[in-house]
Design an enzyme around this catalytic site. Sequence first.
Site, PDB file in Angstrom:
ATOM      1  N   LYS A  34      17.529  70.668  -0.158  1.00  0.00           N
ATOM      2  CA  LYS A  34      18.027  70.285   1.173  1.00  0.00           C
ATOM      3  C   LYS A  34      17.310  69.024   1.657  1.00  0.00           C
ATOM      4  CE  LYS A  34      14.701  73.490   3.269  1.00  0.00           C
ATOM      5  NZ  LYS A  34      14.519  74.864   3.770  1.00  0.00           N
ATOM      6  N   TYR A 249       0.794  44.434  17.683  1.00  0.00           N
ATOM      7  CA  TYR A 249       1.121  44.737  19.085  1.00  0.00           C
ATOM      8  C   TYR A 249      -0.084  45.289  19.840  1.00  0.00           C
ATOM      9  CZ  TYR A 249       6.076  44.272  17.887  1.00  0.00           C
ATOM     10  OH  TYR A 249       7.287  43.792  17.472  1.00  0.00           O
TER      11      TYR A 249
END
Length: 351
Positions: A34, A249
């Site tokens: 999955k 940043y």
Amino acid sequence: MRSTLTIHKAAVEANLKAIKTRLNKGVKTMAVVKSNAYGHGLVEFATCIKDKTDWFCVVRVEEGVQLRENGIQNPILVFEIPTAERVPLYTQYNLTATVADISGFDVLKDGTEYHLNFGTGMKRLGFDASETSSVLEKMSSHSNIKCTGIYTHYANSDSNFDISVATQLARFNAIRAQFPSELMTHTANSGAILYHTDKAVQFDAVRPGISLYGYAPGVVEIPDLQSVIDWTSYIMQIQKVSLGEAVSYGSAWKASEEGWIATVPVGYSDGIPRVIGGDIAVMANGAIFKQVGRITMDYFMFFTKQPLAVGTEVYLFNREELIPDIWAEQTGTITYEIITGINARTPKRYI
Ligand SMILES: *Cc1c(COP(=O)(O)O)cnc(C)c1O
């Protein structure tokens, strides 16, 4: 390619072998693929082990369709509850459905095969034990569809919290006894397979997920499992940094000495958790470097005392000292979340 996930086939096979050595004779494997095979590439991963596993398990019916469209012929069990608009896919692609609520009997198309899912302590999907007689009635009144299996799922196979494997197993056995003996029966995820070898959890088949990819499902290490992935990128730019100069940043990191900043084109949109910015180790030319400053959407930077060549390969994961478990621990999550968080667009290379 900005980054590549290299999957070592021999390591995958070794993990499957480690699982199989713990199985009783004749017990089948239902490999859980999955969520894009836990980030490893659904079709590629399934193709890699198709001859060595009996079944595959997926959550979404579309994942089963994708496997069929790419030549996978093993039986495939779909865990989710079938929805009306998707039920034709089960017969069209020969996928085994899960029936986990009473309405499930009415929605499936003629000829669909299904497994029953009983909840025994997880409270996620599944019938309650009290519904057993209604389930038996529905099974016989709906002879247009065919029940071929029955299963449950453990909530605490990786540890020993309130509802133990033993408790769930006892509940499941009481339910199981009321159904025809020929139904294929399966309960065990990786935790049950690896940590509960003393209990009769294996039945006819087991459903290993995380262990196939080489990680222990809980805190107890499993020495014969190995991580199967290298995650590599490269230095896109290298530039000088002087004492006190800021990087990324927020200018949250400033150079405490002169050196070089290498920029690598992998960021949080690729699956690096932004919260561990400034605290990641990477490897280049066989040496470990410290990533510095905030992780940006598509890039991160690391500091090096000596300049490195543009194009130098950089390892985020290397199967040895740089494994996803470390990021999981740093971010207070489990390895499952780190590996399924690697963006599906990342190219996969199976070697
Ligand atoms: C995900 C899942 C598994 C596999 O669990 P692991 O802990 O990864 O081994 C097995 N069964 C069901 C129903 C699942 O949802």
